[in-house]
Structure formats: structure tokens, C-alpha cells
Design an enzyme around this catalytic site. Sequence first.
Site, PDB file in Angstrom:
ATOM      1  N   CYS A 196       0.792  -1.164  -0.100  1.00 56.92           N
ATOM      2  CA  CYS A 196       0.011   0.033  -0.050  1.00 56.92           C
ATOM      3  C   CYS A 196       1.000   1.229   0.078  1.00 56.92           C
ATOM      4  O   CYS A 196       0.503   2.273  -0.597  1.00 56.92           O
ATOM      5  CB  CYS A 196      -0.710  -0.014   1.208  1.00 56.92           C
ATOM      6  SG  CYS A 196      -2.087  -1.447   1.320  1.00 56.92           S
TER       7      CYS A 196
HETATM    8  C1  BEZ Z   1       0.525  -4.720   1.911  1.00 62.59           C
HETATM    9  O1  BEZ Z   1       0.220  -3.457   1.562  1.00 62.59           O
HETATM   10  O2  BEZ Z   1       1.812  -5.007   1.953  1.00 62.59           O
HETATM   11  C2  BEZ Z   1      -0.487  -5.523   2.456  1.00 62.59           C
HETATM   12  C3  BEZ Z   1      -1.579  -5.020   3.116  1.00 62.59           C
HETATM   13  C4  BEZ Z   1      -2.640  -6.265   3.606  1.00 62.59           C
HETATM   14  C5  BEZ Z   1      -2.236  -7.348   3.354  1.00 62.59           C
HETATM   15  C6  BEZ Z   1      -1.278  -7.923   2.416  1.00 62.59           C
HETATM   16  C7  BEZ Z   1      -0.402  -6.951   1.993  1.00 62.59           C
END
Ligand code: BEZ
Length: 229
Positions: free
Chosen positions: A52
Site C-alpha cells: 500500500c
Molecule cells: C501490503 O500492503 O503489503 C499488504 C496489506 C494487506 C495485506 C497484504 C499486504
Amino acid sequence: MPEDKKMAPLRLGSIAPNFQAETTIGPIDFHEWAGNDWVILFSHPEDYTPVCTTELAALAKYEPEFTKRHVKLIGLSANSIESHDGWINDIAEIAGCALSFPVIGDKDRQIAYTYDMLDHQDTTNVDARGIAYTIRSVFIIDPKKVIRLIQAYPASTGRSTAELLRVVDSLLATDKHSINTPVNWEPGENVVIPSSVSDEDAKARFPNIQVVKPYLRFVPLAKDKFGSE
Ligand code: BEZ
């Protein structure tokens, strides 16, 4: 999903539902905030997570390109505004530029339900603090509030910011010139004449048609200029 939340699914061509929201720039009425611009409404699963962070940093860097095309960006997750505010400072540091678009704090996930930004696990798919994840959804919404693109990506895969810009360029070109854009099209490359346009009309409108098959007709289209350049 609560009984009163059962509603017709949003599809391409649906009107993007209006909502009121708390955001990092203060409370907004979505349609009022959108005004006469295009909007990219996108959700992410969770603040302070790696994928994210890379996505929002990329969008912060690309934002001037979207602004030139009269496209506003707005993010969403079930995290609080306080959480967003702290994370946005990290993103600015990583991106090397400010993140100036709003991010919605959809703590009760009312907007996420409306836009179906959920996965099959829904409420059981929560982080260590019990915050339910929203998926990586994207809605491109035109100035008439019509949904023109819907994407749903897995949490493990970061989206392509360049692809979002490419789709915006395609939608602007197809709306303006009544053409379609072929596979992997980029601005400045040949476009295709829709099957609904007769050969006669096509010849009248386009001087340089390359006919590969009667149903596959290419024409050059100069790259559009956006903004003031
Ligand atoms: C991420 O942004 O790395 C992430 C967020 C939630 C679940 C899996 C990955």
C-alpha cells in the site's frame, strides 16, 4: 453484509453512488467534491503496510499527470484519519513529494460496502487490531458520475499507476474522437475504428485508414495535449 446493505451491484455504466465521508482534507460530499472532474476512487487494505505504501507513493508522484487531465484522486481504507495522517507523512518522505489527494477514513466500512470493496472473507479478514481489510479496488468515474472502469486486485499485488493513466488517456481519446484503442495502446499510437462505423463514414472522417481486415481498421491519432502545455 447487513440486510439493508443489499443493493444492485455496481457495474460499468452505473452511476457512482454519492456519500459523505471523513477524509484527510476534512469532511466531503463525494459528488460535490468531484465537481465536473473525473475521479479515481481507490481502496487499499491497510495503512502502514508495504505494498500500500508503494502504491500511494506512486500515486503522489503521478498526481500532477492526473491533474493535467482533470482527474482527481481519492483513497479509502477502514483506518482512521489519525492513522492516515501519520502514514501520509511517511509516504511523502518515501515519494519525495507531498501526497495532496484526500484519503477517506471509512471506519465502519459503509462506503466499502456500497462500492463492494470487500473480499469473500469480509469481516473475518482483519488485521491484528481487528480492522477489516478493504481490497485493492479502483473505480474510474467520469464527470457525469458514470463508472467507466472497475478493478479488483489481490492484497499481495500492487497496482500499476501507469495503467490507470493509460486508461484515462484511452477514455479521454475514445470519448473525444469516437474511436477505440487497441491492445497495449499508448497515446500517439494508432487507434482502431469501431465496427459500428461504416467504411463510407470512416473514409469521410479519417484520411489515412489502414485496413487489415474489413473489421480491423487502424488510423493514426496524434497525442492529445493536456493542461496548458
Ligand atoms: C501490503 O500492503 O503489503 C499488504 C496489506 C494487506 C495485506 C497484504 C499486504
